[in-house]
Write a protein that holds these residues in place. Structure first.
Motif, PDB file in Angstrom:
ATOM      1  N   GLY A 222     125.535  49.227 -11.063  1.00 53.43           N
ATOM      2  CA  GLY A 222     125.416  48.190 -10.052  1.00 53.43           C
ATOM      3  C   GLY A 222     124.406  48.664  -9.020  1.00 53.43           C
ATOM      4  O   GLY A 222     124.401  49.843  -8.647  1.00 53.43           O
ATOM      5  N   TYR A 223     123.536  47.762  -8.568  1.00 50.83           N
ATOM      6  CA  TYR A 223     122.481  48.211  -7.664  1.00 50.83           C
ATOM      7  C   TYR A 223     122.257  47.179  -6.562  1.00 50.83           C
ATOM      8  O   TYR A 223     122.042  45.996  -6.833  1.00 50.83           O
ATOM      9  CB  TYR A 223     121.171  48.436  -8.431  1.00 50.83           C
ATOM     10  CG  TYR A 223     120.158  49.201  -7.617  1.00 50.83           C
ATOM     11  CD1 TYR A 223     120.151  50.586  -7.612  1.00 50.83           C
ATOM     12  CD2 TYR A 223     119.237  48.533  -6.814  1.00 50.83           C
ATOM     13  CE1 TYR A 223     119.249  51.297  -6.836  1.00 50.83           C
ATOM     14  CE2 TYR A 223     118.336  49.233  -6.034  1.00 50.83           C
ATOM     15  CZ  TYR A 223     118.351  50.614  -6.046  1.00 50.83           C
ATOM     16  OH  TYR A 223     117.468  51.320  -5.271  1.00 50.83           O
ATOM     17  N   ALA A 224     122.311  47.648  -5.295  1.00 49.25           N
ATOM     18  CA  ALA A 224     122.090  46.776  -4.143  1.00 49.25           C
ATOM     19  C   ALA A 224     120.635  46.891  -3.695  1.00 49.25           C
ATOM     20  O   ALA A 224     120.129  47.995  -3.473  1.00 49.25           O
ATOM     21  CB  ALA A 224     123.019  47.156  -3.000  1.00 49.25           C
ATOM     22  N   VAL A 225     119.964  45.771  -3.565  1.00 50.91           N
ATOM     23  CA  VAL A 225     118.555  45.723  -3.177  1.00 50.91           C
ATOM     24  C   VAL A 225     118.456  45.640  -1.657  1.00 50.91           C
ATOM     25  O   VAL A 225     119.023  44.733  -1.042  1.00 50.91           O
ATOM     26  CB  VAL A 225     117.851  44.513  -3.815  1.00 50.91           C
ATOM     27  CG1 VAL A 225     116.395  44.431  -3.361  1.00 50.91           C
ATOM     28  CG2 VAL A 225     117.931  44.603  -5.340  1.00 50.91           C
ATOM     29  N   GLU A 226     117.745  46.587  -1.046  1.00 49.48           N
ATOM     30  CA  GLU A 226     117.608  46.579   0.405  1.00 49.48           C
ATOM     31  C   GLU A 226     116.564  45.552   0.848  1.00 49.48           C
ATOM     32  O   GLU A 226     115.723  45.118   0.050  1.00 49.48           O
ATOM     33  CB  GLU A 226     117.243  47.980   0.916  1.00 49.48           C
ATOM     34  CG  GLU A 226     115.866  48.461   0.549  1.00 49.48           C
ATOM     35  CD  GLU A 226     115.628  49.925   0.915  1.00 49.48           C
ATOM     36  OE1 GLU A 226     116.601  50.706   0.936  1.00 49.48           O
ATOM     37  OE2 GLU A 226     114.460  50.293   1.180  1.00 49.48           O
ATOM     38  N   PRO A 227     116.608  45.140   2.123  1.00 47.98           N
ATOM     39  CA  PRO A 227     115.636  44.155   2.618  1.00 47.98           C
ATOM     40  C   PRO A 227     114.197  44.652   2.476  1.00 47.98           C
ATOM     41  O   PRO A 227     113.937  45.855   2.457  1.00 47.98           O
ATOM     42  CB  PRO A 227     116.016  43.999   4.100  1.00 47.98           C
ATOM     43  CG  PRO A 227     117.456  44.408   4.166  1.00 47.98           C
ATOM     44  CD  PRO A 227     117.606  45.501   3.145  1.00 47.98           C
ATOM     45  N   ASP A 228     113.273  43.709   2.405  1.00 48.64           N
ATOM     46  CA  ASP A 228     111.866  44.036   2.168  1.00 48.64           C
ATOM     47  C   ASP A 228     111.204  44.530   3.454  1.00 48.64           C
ATOM     48  O   ASP A 228     111.081  43.792   4.426  1.00 48.64           O
ATOM     49  CB  ASP A 228     111.136  42.806   1.640  1.00 48.64           C
ATOM     50  CG  ASP A 228     109.768  43.158   1.081  1.00 48.64           C
ATOM     51  OD1 ASP A 228     108.869  43.460   1.880  1.00 48.64           O
ATOM     52  OD2 ASP A 228     109.604  43.133  -0.150  1.00 48.64           O
ATOM     53  N   ALA A 229     110.747  45.781   3.445  1.00 47.08           N
ATOM     54  CA  ALA A 229     110.158  46.375   4.645  1.00 47.08           C
ATOM     55  C   ALA A 229     108.802  45.768   4.974  1.00 47.08           C
ATOM     56  O   ALA A 229     108.432  45.666   6.146  1.00 47.08           O
ATOM     57  CB  ALA A 229     110.038  47.887   4.475  1.00 47.08           C
ATOM     58  N   SER A 230     108.031  45.384   3.953  1.00 46.59           N
ATOM     59  CA  SER A 230     106.737  44.748   4.217  1.00 46.59           C
ATOM     60  C   SER A 230     106.942  43.426   4.946  1.00 46.59           C
ATOM     61  O   SER A 230     106.226  43.100   5.908  1.00 46.59           O
ATOM     62  CB  SER A 230     105.980  44.517   2.913  1.00 46.59           C
ATOM     63  OG  SER A 230     105.839  45.703   2.176  1.00 46.59           O
ATOM     64  N   THR A 231     107.923  42.646   4.499  1.00 45.91           N
ATOM     65  CA  THR A 231     108.243  41.388   5.158  1.00 45.91           C
ATOM     66  C   THR A 231     108.750  41.619   6.572  1.00 45.91           C
ATOM     67  O   THR A 231     108.415  40.873   7.506  1.00 45.91           O
ATOM     68  CB  THR A 231     109.284  40.608   4.339  1.00 45.91           C
ATOM     69  OG1 THR A 231     108.737  40.323   3.047  1.00 45.91           O
ATOM     70  CG2 THR A 231     109.686  39.319   5.023  1.00 45.91           C
ATOM     71  N   ALA A 232     109.544  42.665   6.758  1.00 46.14           N
ATOM     72  CA  ALA A 232     110.063  42.967   8.098  1.00 46.14           C
ATOM     73  C   ALA A 232     108.936  43.250   9.082  1.00 46.14           C
ATOM     74  O   ALA A 232     109.077  43.003  10.287  1.00 46.14           O
ATOM     75  CB  ALA A 232     111.017  44.163   8.026  1.00 46.14           C
ATOM     76  N   SER A 233     107.792  43.740   8.586  1.00 41.31           N
ATOM     77  CA  SER A 233     106.694  44.097   9.491  1.00 41.31           C
ATOM     78  C   SER A 233     106.226  42.912  10.329  1.00 41.31           C
ATOM     79  O   SER A 233     105.805  43.079  11.475  1.00 41.31           O
ATOM     80  CB  SER A 233     105.518  44.702   8.708  1.00 41.31           C
ATOM     81  OG  SER A 233     104.773  43.715   8.006  1.00 41.31           O
ATOM     82  N   TYR A 234     106.302  41.686   9.784  1.00 36.56           N
ATOM     83  CA  TYR A 234     105.839  40.524  10.531  1.00 36.56           C
ATOM     84  C   TYR A 234     106.741  40.257  11.737  1.00 36.56           C
ATOM     85  O   TYR A 234     106.277  39.858  12.809  1.00 36.56           O
ATOM     86  CB  TYR A 234     105.786  39.280   9.632  1.00 36.56           C
ATOM     87  CG  TYR A 234     105.071  39.559   8.336  1.00 36.56           C
ATOM     88  CD1 TYR A 234     103.744  39.987   8.332  1.00 36.56           C
ATOM     89  CD2 TYR A 234     105.719  39.459   7.110  1.00 36.56           C
ATOM     90  CE1 TYR A 234     103.097  40.287   7.149  1.00 36.56           C
ATOM     91  CE2 TYR A 234     105.074  39.754   5.922  1.00 36.56           C
ATOM     92  CZ  TYR A 234     103.770  40.179   5.945  1.00 36.56           C
ATOM     93  OH  TYR A 234     103.124  40.489   4.773  1.00 36.56           O
ATOM     94  N   PHE A 235     108.024  40.503  11.568  1.00 36.45           N
ATOM     95  CA  PHE A 235     108.974  40.263  12.654  1.00 36.45           C
ATOM     96  C   PHE A 235     108.927  41.391  13.680  1.00 36.45           C
ATOM     97  O   PHE A 235     109.066  41.148  14.885  1.00 36.45           O
ATOM     98  CB  PHE A 235     110.367  40.060  12.063  1.00 36.45           C
ATOM     99  CG  PHE A 235     110.445  38.820  11.206  1.00 36.45           C
ATOM    100  CD1 PHE A 235     110.751  37.591  11.760  1.00 36.45           C
ATOM    101  CD2 PHE A 235     110.145  38.873   9.847  1.00 36.45           C
ATOM    102  CE1 PHE A 235     110.791  36.436  10.985  1.00 36.45           C
ATOM    103  CE2 PHE A 235     110.178  37.730   9.062  1.00 36.45           C
ATOM    104  CZ  PHE A 235     110.496  36.514   9.630  1.00 36.45           C
ATOM    105  N   PHE A 236     108.684  42.617  13.215  1.00 40.20           N
ATOM    106  CA  PHE A 236     108.483  43.715  14.154  1.00 40.20           C
ATOM    107  C   PHE A 236     107.223  43.479  14.985  1.00 40.20           C
ATOM    108  O   PHE A 236     107.211  43.686  16.203  1.00 40.20           O
ATOM    109  CB  PHE A 236     108.376  45.043  13.405  1.00 40.20           C
ATOM    110  CG  PHE A 236     109.627  45.465  12.686  1.00 40.20           C
ATOM    111  CD1 PHE A 236     110.874  45.216  13.219  1.00 40.20           C
ATOM    112  CD2 PHE A 236     109.555  46.122  11.461  1.00 40.20           C
ATOM    113  CE1 PHE A 236     112.039  45.615  12.558  1.00 40.20           C
ATOM    114  CE2 PHE A 236     110.698  46.530  10.795  1.00 40.20           C
ATOM    115  CZ  PHE A 236     111.944  46.276  11.341  1.00 40.20           C
TER     116      PHE A 236
END
Length: 415
Positions: A222-236
């Motif tokens: 079973g594998y949990a996918v973490e949020p996309d860091a590249s996408t987070a860059s726009y909000f940061f």
């Protein structure tokens, strides 16, 4: 404080789909990214005969260590680079004839270093039109393995495809890498392979960095996918230029993705960034300092920085990003041209861009069908009202709900 839920990582979802398909058993992926790229990857697996069951927040994949379940297949890779580069490697481990094609955009992007390496391993692979580009056909008869040398200075995805293939070969792989770009993405690959039961060793030698991949296959998990860091860059970046605060849950100091290092760039520009155990918070005051930064390893966030650079108090110079010229478009030139259209002074070289302070005027952004150009210049629009896009819908590649999420952010911040 504004919390933004970022969809799953595209890079991690694509690797997880490959690993799950290659593993012995059924794998459940939790919170995978649902976007054009990942849906294309999943449909490619289905075309190859793998079982894929998709629900809202989890996908179940039935693996086949012996390779595709069908002897003949046509796979359309859409715009997806991971699909177009990873799936031919997966198919090579099976037995049959598999044809791969892609969109006009993806056809322009190179795959030559990977296909040369597969041929070196004895894979019968034929390019139908331009050598080193899609469409291509793999006549698969399994892969024995062995030693090869790879230049991954254009894209780390070439190395990742071979690393993922390694455990499916008879003898394993010994890959000597002479050049490597976006090295953190290789770190993601190795960490995920470990979760599926494979340990890769690596060492520096006089010939380059050597990766030893053992044979033996993968085990389902079973594998949990973490949020996309590249996408987070726009909000940061949005918090930085708007003088607001934003928190992204699920991305903390143990995140796999190197693109979270974008917050270190913001720190250098005077922005407060706190990386906790399971979340990252960025707090801006609307001011930014100029900087010179090498972004070779986090080049997907180069457009994010370029789009906010005019608001800095001094020049922003971004270096060692030649590989951004062979993405969905020539991103370096696309950023430069759009900024110049806004009246911003920009200088460029083969692998660098320097952006001077200015007051951007609203224009229609030429997106070149590139999702990252749209999302980056959406951040610019926070301080330059009236910006529009010639193809706003291309964000479906990685974040179909981006415009709605960004509108909610504006509303929360009363901008």
């Amino acid at each position: 404080m504004t919390a933004v839920e970022i969809p799953g990582s595209k890079s991690i979802t694509a690797r997880a789909l490959f690993l799950a398909a290659a593993a012995d058993g059924v794998t459940t992926l939790h919170r995978p990214l649902a976007s054009d790229d990942t849906e294309g990857f999943a449909q490619g697996l289905e075309a190859l005969g793998y079982g894929v069951e998709q629900a809202a927040d989890r996908w179940r994949i039935t693996g086949r260590p012996a390779g595709p379940a069908v002897a003949n297949a046509e796979v359309y890779c859409r715009d997806g680079a991971t699909t177009a580069r990873f799936l031919p490697a997966l198919a090579a481990a099976g037995h049959g004839t598999y044809r791969f094609d892609a969109s006009a955009q993806m056809r322009r992007r190179p795959v030559a270093p990977l296909t040369r390496a597969l041929r070196e391993l004895g894979v019968d692979l034929r390019h139908e039109e331009a050598e080193g580009h899609h469409p291509l056909t793999v006549v698969a008869a399994g892969v024995r393995g062995g030693a090869l040398t790879l230049d991954a200075g254009e894209s780390s995805q070439y190395l990742t495809a071979l690393l993922l293939l390694g455990p499916l070969t008879r003898d394993g792989l010994r890959i000597t890498v002479t050049r490597l770009v976006s090295a953190p993405y290789v770190g993601i690959t190795l960490a995920m392979m470990r979760e599926f039961g494979v340990e890769v060793t690596r060492e520096l030698t006089s010939d380059g960095e050597v990766f030893e991949v053992p044979p033996g296959g993968y085990r389902a998990t079973g594998y949990a996918v973490e949020p996309d860091a590249s996408t987070a860059s726009y909000f940061f970046a949005a918090a930085a230029v708007a003088g607001r605060e934003v928190t992204v849950p699920g991305l903390g100091r143990d995140a796999l993705q190197g693109d979270l290092r974008f917050v270190e760039v913001l720190r250098r520009m005077g922005v407060r960034a706190d990386v906790g155990s399971d979340r990252t918070t960025v707090t801006g005051d609307g001011t930014l300092s100029g900087t010179t930064v090498t972004m070779r390893d986090i080049s997907d966030t180069m457009p994010t920085l370029a789009a906010i650079a005019p608001f800095a108090s001094g020049p922003v110079r971004i270096e060692d990003v030649h590989n951004t010229r062979v993405k969905e478009c020539d991103r370096l030139e696309a950023c430069a041209a759009n900024l110049r259209a806004m009246g911003v002074t920009v200088a460029t070289g083969d692998d660098w861009i320097e952006i001077h302070p200015g007051t951007p005027r609203p224009v229609e952004i030429a997106t070149h069908g590139d999702h990252r150009i749209v999302m980056s210049f959406a951040v610019t629009s926070l301080r330059t009202p009236g910006i529009t896009f010639d193809d706003p819908g291309c964000v479906r590649k990685t974040f179909p709900g981006f415009h709605e999420a960004f509108a909610r952010l504006r509303a929360d911040w009363a901008l």
